[in-house]
Design a protein around this motif. Structure first.
Motif, PDB file in Angstrom:
ATOM      1  N   SER A 168       0.845  -1.190   0.000  1.00  0.00           N
ATOM      2  CA  SER A 168       0.000   0.000   0.000  1.00  0.00           C
ATOM      3  C   SER A 168       0.881   1.240   0.000  1.00  0.00           C
ATOM      4  CB  SER A 168      -0.910  -0.002   1.231  1.00  0.00           C
ATOM      5  OG  SER A 168      -0.128   0.155   2.409  1.00  0.00           O
ATOM      6  N   ASP A 169       0.254   2.394  -0.161  1.00  0.00           N
ATOM      7  CA  ASP A 169       1.032   3.637  -0.209  1.00  0.00           C
ATOM      8  C   ASP A 169       1.786   3.887   1.083  1.00  0.00           C
ATOM      9  OD1 ASP A 169       0.126   4.073  -2.760  1.00  0.00           O
ATOM     10  OD2 ASP A 169      -1.567   5.336  -2.130  1.00  0.00           O
ATOM     11  N   SER A 170       1.280   3.359   2.180  1.00  0.00           N
ATOM     12  CA  SER A 170       1.944   3.551   3.469  1.00  0.00           C
ATOM     13  C   SER A 170       2.847   2.382   3.836  1.00  0.00           C
ATOM     14  CB  SER A 170       0.889   3.751   4.558  1.00  0.00           C
ATOM     15  OG  SER A 170       0.028   2.633   4.611  1.00  0.00           O
ATOM     16  N   GLY A 171       3.110   1.521   2.867  1.00  0.00           N
ATOM     17  CA  GLY A 171       3.936   0.345   3.122  1.00  0.00           C
ATOM     18  C   GLY A 171       3.102  -0.918   3.035  1.00  0.00           C
ATOM     19  N   ALA A 172       3.771  -2.036   2.969  1.00  0.00           N
ATOM     20  CA  ALA A 172       3.070  -3.306   2.796  1.00  0.00           C
ATOM     21  C   ALA A 172       2.336  -3.680   4.078  1.00  0.00           C
ATOM     22  CB  ALA A 172       4.066  -4.386   2.420  1.00  0.00           C
ATOM     23  N   LYS A 173       1.044  -3.890   3.967  1.00  0.00           N
ATOM     24  CA  LYS A 173       0.232  -4.285   5.112  1.00  0.00           C
ATOM     25  C   LYS A 173      -0.680  -5.429   4.703  1.00  0.00           C
ATOM     26  CE  LYS A 173       0.163   0.268   7.316  1.00  0.00           C
ATOM     27  NZ  LYS A 173      -0.685   1.376   7.802  1.00  0.00           N
ATOM     28  N   VAL A 174      -0.932  -6.325   5.635  1.00  0.00           N
ATOM     29  CA  VAL A 174      -1.816  -7.444   5.382  1.00  0.00           C
ATOM     30  C   VAL A 174      -3.172  -7.114   5.985  1.00  0.00           C
ATOM     31  CG1 VAL A 174      -2.206  -9.903   5.721  1.00  0.00           C
ATOM     32  CG2 VAL A 174       0.117  -9.030   5.440  1.00  0.00           C
ATOM     33  N   ARG A 175      -4.201  -7.122   5.137  1.00  0.00           N
ATOM     34  CA  ARG A 175      -5.551  -6.834   5.626  1.00  0.00           C
ATOM     35  C   ARG A 175      -6.165  -8.104   6.190  1.00  0.00           C
ATOM     36  NH1 ARG A 175      -4.636  -3.885   0.977  1.00  0.00           N
ATOM     37  NH2 ARG A 175      -4.749  -1.637   1.279  1.00  0.00           N
ATOM     38  N   ARG A 176      -6.902  -7.944   7.278  1.00  0.00           N
ATOM     39  CA  ARG A 176      -7.474  -9.080   7.993  1.00  0.00           C
ATOM     40  C   ARG A 176      -8.982  -9.146   7.801  1.00  0.00           C
ATOM     41  NH1 ARG A 176      -2.030  -7.848   9.442  1.00  0.00           N
ATOM     42  NH2 ARG A 176      -1.262  -9.425  10.909  1.00  0.00           N
ATOM     43  N   PRO A 177      -9.577 -10.318   8.045  1.00  0.00           N
ATOM     44  CA  PRO A 177     -11.043 -10.399   8.057  1.00  0.00           C
ATOM     45  C   PRO A 177     -11.614  -9.602   9.219  1.00  0.00           C
ATOM     46  CG  PRO A 177     -10.067 -12.474   8.767  1.00  0.00           C
ATOM     47  CD  PRO A 177      -8.945 -11.618   8.286  1.00  0.00           C
ATOM     48  N   LEU A 178     -12.902  -9.353   9.158  1.00  0.00           N
ATOM     49  CA  LEU A 178     -13.551  -8.541  10.183  1.00  0.00           C
ATOM     50  C   LEU A 178     -14.101  -9.371  11.331  1.00  0.00           C
ATOM     51  CD1 LEU A 178     -15.464  -6.033   7.862  1.00  0.00           C
ATOM     52  CD2 LEU A 178     -13.215  -5.773   8.934  1.00  0.00           C
ATOM     53  N   GLU A 179     -14.354 -10.652  11.092  1.00  0.00           N
ATOM     54  CA  GLU A 179     -14.949 -11.518  12.104  1.00  0.00           C
ATOM     55  C   GLU A 179     -13.911 -12.470  12.689  1.00  0.00           C
ATOM     56  OE1 GLU A 179     -18.464 -12.029  13.332  1.00  0.00           O
ATOM     57  OE2 GLU A 179     -18.083  -9.930  12.827  1.00  0.00           O
ATOM     58  N   PRO A 180     -13.923 -12.688  13.990  1.00  0.00           N
ATOM     59  CA  PRO A 180     -12.945 -13.616  14.590  1.00  0.00           C
ATOM     60  C   PRO A 180     -13.149 -15.062  14.165  1.00  0.00           C
ATOM     61  CG  PRO A 180     -14.562 -12.892  16.219  1.00  0.00           C
ATOM     62  CD  PRO A 180     -14.783 -12.049  15.008  1.00  0.00           C
ATOM     63  N   THR A 181     -14.352 -15.412  13.697  1.00  0.00           N
ATOM     64  CA  THR A 181     -14.604 -16.785  13.262  1.00  0.00           C
ATOM     65  C   THR A 181     -14.052 -17.067  11.867  1.00  0.00           C
ATOM     66  OG1 THR A 181     -16.772 -16.075  12.457  1.00  0.00           O
ATOM     67  CG2 THR A 181     -16.677 -17.040  14.665  1.00  0.00           C
ATOM     68  N   SER A 182     -13.666 -16.030  11.133  1.00  0.00           N
ATOM     69  CA  SER A 182     -13.150 -16.218   9.777  1.00  0.00           C
ATOM     70  C   SER A 182     -11.690 -16.654   9.826  1.00  0.00           C
ATOM     71  CB  SER A 182     -13.268 -14.924   8.976  1.00  0.00           C
ATOM     72  OG  SER A 182     -14.626 -14.550   8.799  1.00  0.00           O
ATOM     73  N   GLY A 183     -11.320 -17.504   8.872  1.00  0.00           N
ATOM     74  CA  GLY A 183      -9.924 -17.881   8.711  1.00  0.00           C
ATOM     75  C   GLY A 183      -9.226 -16.958   7.730  1.00  0.00           C
ATOM     76  N   ILE A 184      -7.938 -17.205   7.509  1.00  0.00           N
ATOM     77  CA  ILE A 184      -7.163 -16.334   6.633  1.00  0.00           C
ATOM     78  C   ILE A 184      -6.180 -17.166   5.811  1.00  0.00           C
ATOM     79  CG2 ILE A 184      -5.337 -15.850   8.337  1.00  0.00           C
ATOM     80  CD1 ILE A 184      -5.381 -12.925   7.285  1.00  0.00           C
ATOM     81  N   LEU A 185      -6.009 -16.783   4.562  1.00  0.00           N
ATOM     82  CA  LEU A 185      -5.017 -17.383   3.673  1.00  0.00           C
ATOM     83  C   LEU A 185      -3.857 -16.403   3.528  1.00  0.00           C
ATOM     84  CD1 LEU A 185      -7.302 -18.759   0.798  1.00  0.00           C
ATOM     85  CD2 LEU A 185      -6.448 -19.983   2.786  1.00  0.00           C
ATOM     86  N   ILE A 186      -2.667 -16.816   3.910  1.00  0.00           N
ATOM     87  CA  ILE A 186      -1.476 -15.963   3.836  1.00  0.00           C
ATOM     88  C   ILE A 186      -0.780 -16.235   2.509  1.00  0.00           C
ATOM     89  CG2 ILE A 186       0.736 -15.416   4.892  1.00  0.00           C
ATOM     90  CD1 ILE A 186      -1.630 -14.529   6.578  1.00  0.00           C
ATOM     91  N   HIS A 187      -0.812 -15.248   1.637  1.00  0.00           N
ATOM     92  CA  HIS A 187      -0.373 -15.432   0.253  1.00  0.00           C
ATOM     93  C   HIS A 187       1.077 -14.986   0.064  1.00  0.00           C
ATOM     94  CE1 HIS A 187      -0.877 -16.162  -3.927  1.00  0.00           C
ATOM     95  NE2 HIS A 187      -0.979 -14.906  -4.319  1.00  0.00           N
TER      96      HIS A 187
END
Length: 718
Positions: free
Chosen positions: A337-356
């Motif tokens: 992103s313009d402010s540096g590389a950041k990883v966006r997260r899901p909004l719900e704690p029950t959601s999982g995440i794929l780290i690409h």
């Protein structure tokens, strides 16, 4: 007297024939076929995952033991494979967590009979145990959905007494088929009208099961026929569940690019966005998906909708889990992103995440010039943080189609290095899943996926962990130490030149949008760091000369070294074939396929060096150099012709129809051709010659891409 003697001799002969035909005679026993029996508890046959694996394993054993008898009755068998009872079924097939797949084999020998007893607690463990016995111990290699390599045995080859154990490194392990691209299974997965489409998907699911994988995912496209596709999808998921494979589908909220399926239409707020999401999910979950992956952006370098429509995204995350009892996985990107590389997260704690992560770079190496980043270490930090709080899967690439590897084509062995080291790192972090992002299998990229599948397991023999490394699966194809050393040298050369010296910036073709005017020329894959028009017209003389003495000279050195190594590999393969005869014909075939990939990668370096020398020769201060530039371009064309000969040879071995994967064709993606169409004519090579010849370095010169369809701007309205 002579007649009486002849009569007696005839009677003796007939008696011998009768004796040898008698079932209990010693001579009859010596002539009976070698027998393998798979002893199966009746209750296990009621479990589809186990039953299909048992039936499949019997057929595979018949191919590896062509003169043997394969049956179910253990009495009188030379080898008995004894399978266990397993507990009655509990959770439904699409439960959030997969079943335990670990197993243990114990081989004993008594009274001339070898017995292999399997211990496993689930049908999935039985299936994985059977297939691992075939691949890891009996050397039946499941390298590709349409190609299995079989040894040929006359007797049982394993030692009579041993133990062999397998346990998965991740509870979820499998592959994301990136069907935004026109790869082998895009149409079979998304077009129910394609002849043989379901059979092609079933072959792939079988390949997953044979390699101990239990998860698959693909990206849904907006052009599907919703009325008939949902039934096709249900059939796919039903078969996958029978094979012990969990299915997911990736959709977007409103991604514009590459014909991605959209859950809502951005410029159609009525009915409400949440109502559109509800309707989408109600339609989608007519199929019992085990998980749904959410793409939250409008596209690469476009806004993330969680910022614009956070309530809508939160609603979708909740509904998938609460209403449909499935799991939602959140897709991430490596875009800075313009402010540096950041990883966006899901909004719900029950959601999982794929780290690409992307391309042939690991998550931890210090130099990985992808998408404008210095490296991808921020994704490692994200994996470490997220694994503590939610379901986290690693989502790395085994190829990057658009202009980086297979469409150039380049065989990049550093994928093996990166994926092997990343897998070890993610396992140590306690990441729950490994879902490899795959974009095609030809030009040796089946090797990446097959290797990753095998690395996702830990094996031990007689209590000792099996050692492995980046090249272990490749080394397993042919038992030849000299050849193993040559493969190691090929990997070392590619790591040294392509990554450490940065030649990937030049060997990769320019991405479709990288030649657009600023600010639309956003970074994707590694590039030289300058525009070729600058090198022609504006670069100071010293900087132009530095390109020739630096990367161009390195490309020429790489070509010389890799071409010589490929010659040595070919010579070794020829020697091995002469020494072994037909026994290793299939492994030699795939080894030659890989070596053609290495040869073409070397020729690519030679060609790019020539076109860059031709470009510098066109600079104004070179005087009479334009004639020299044309001579260099003529040499480049000859190199391209040499490479096209190898392409034609390689195309003869493609496992799927050329018309679908290597020619112009109508399909559901944003591309009017198969993923290997650029290879069929070495499009990028030819274009670079013509760019120099015509001094044209804009995105619309010899354009291969439909920018309108790729960007998908019209989808904001409908």
């Amino acid at each position: 007297m002579p007649g009486s003697f002849c009569s007696r001799l005839l009677l003796l002969f007939c008696g011998l024939v009768a004796f040898t035909a008698w079932p209990g005679s010693c001579l009859a026993a010596s002539s009976r076929p070698f027998t393998i029996a798979i002893s199966v508890p009746p209750s296990l046959l009621d479990r589809p995952t186990a039953r299909l694996a048992i039936d499949d394993s019997s057929a595979l054993l018949s191919r590896a033991f062509p003169s043997a008898s394969i049956g179910r009755a253990p009495g009188g068998a030379d080898v008995v494979i004894r399978l266990p009872e397993v507990p009655a079924p509990g959770a439904p097939a699409h439960a959030p967590s997969p079943a335990d797949s670990s197993y243990r084999w114990r081989s004993t020998r008594r009274r001339g009979v070898t017995t292999l007893k399997l211990t496993a607690s689930t049908p999935e463990g039985v299936a994985c145990g059977l297939y691992a016995l075939l691949q890891e111990k009996l050397a039946i290699r499941f390298i590709h959905p349409r190609e299995t390599l079989y040894p040929s045995y006359r007797s049982w080859p394993l030692k009579p007494v041993f133990t062999f154990e397998g346990s998965p490194r991740f509870s979820n392990r499998g592959f994301h088929l990136h069907t935004l691209h026109p790869i082998e299974l895009t149409e079979p997965l998304l077009n129910p009208a394609l002849p043989g489409g379901f059979d092609a998907v079933r072959e792939y699911i079988d390949w997953l099961a044979r390699n101990g994988q239990n998860t698959m995912q693909f990206f849904l496209l907006r052009g599907i026929d919703r009325t008939v596709w949902i039934g096709h999808a249900a059939r796919i998921v039903e078969y996958a569940h029978r094979r012990g494979v969990r299915c997911g589908v990736e959709i977007s909220l409103a991604m514009l690019q590459q014909q991605a399926f959209q859950s809502l239409v951005l410029l159609r707020p009525y009915p409400s966005y949440t109502s559109q999401v509800d309707a989408t999910l109600a339609w989608l979950f007519r199929v019992p998906w085990d998980f749904v992956t959410l793409e939250p952006t409008m596209g690469e370098y476009l806004p993330v909708l969680s910022r614009l429509l956070p309530g809508v995204q939160r609603h979708m995350e909740r509904e998938v889990v609460r209403r449909y009892g499935s799991r939602l996985m959140f897709a991430t990107h490596v875009i800075a992103s313009d402010s540096g590389a950041k990883v966006r997260r899901p909004l719900e704690p029950t959601s999982g995440i794929l780290i690409h992560t992307v391309m042939c770079y690991s998550v931890s190496e210090p130099h990985a010039p992808v998408y404008g980043n210095v490296n991808q270490c921020f994704m490692l930090d994200a994996a470490r943080d997220e694994a503590r709080r939610r379901e986290t899967w690693y989502w790395p690439e085994s190829s990057y189609w658009v202009g980086f590897d297979s469409p150039v084509p380049l065989l990049l062995l550093p994928y093996l290095d990166s994926r092997w080291s990343d897998m070890d790192q993610m396992a140590r972090l306690g990441v729950a899943g490994h879902l490899t992002f795959t974009s095609g299998w030809e030009w040796g990229y089946w090797l990446m996926d097959w290797s990753i599948a095998r690395w996702s397991w830990r094996f031990s023999d007689d209590g000792c962990p099996q050692g492995n490394g980046p090249l272990t699966p490749l080394d397993d194809l042919l038992p030849d130490q000299r050849l193993h050393g040559l493969w190691s040298e090929a990997l070392r050369l590619q790591n040294r030149y392509l990554k450490e010296r940065g030649l990937m910036r030049y060997l990769a073709a320019l991405a479709p949008f990288s030649e657009l005017p600023h600010p639309f020329d956003r970074p994707f894959q590694p590039d030289p760091g300058f525009r070729y028009s600058w090198l022609l017209n504006a670069a100071p003389r010293g900087e132009a000369a530095a390109v020739l003495t630096g990367p161009v000279a390195d490309m020429e050195a790489y070509d010389v070294a890799m071409s010589a190594l490929a010659e040595r590999i070919d010579a070794r393969l020829a020697h091995f074939e002469a020494a072994q005869g037909d026994r290793f014909r299939a492994p030699l075939h795939v080894a030659r396929e890989l070596n053609i990939g290495l040869r073409v990668t070397a020729l690519r370096a030679r060609h790019r060096a020539l076109t860059l020398r031709a470009l510098v020769a066109k600079r104004p201060e070179e005087g009479e150099a334009p004639n020299r530039s044309e001579a260099l371009l003529a040499r480049a064309a000859m190199v391209r012709g040499e490479a096209l000969t190898l392409v034609a040879r390689q195309e003869q071995g493609y496992r799927y129809p050329l018309e679908r994967i290597a020619r112009r064709t109508t399909n559901l993606t944003a591309y009017s051709f198969g993923y290997l169409y650029p290879v069929s004519r070495l499009f990028y090579w030819e274009r670079e010659e013509e760019q120099v010849r015509h001094r044209r370095f804009d995105a619309f010169f010899m354009n291969l891409w439909d920018f309108r369809r790729t960007l998908g701007l019209g989808s904001v309205f409908r």
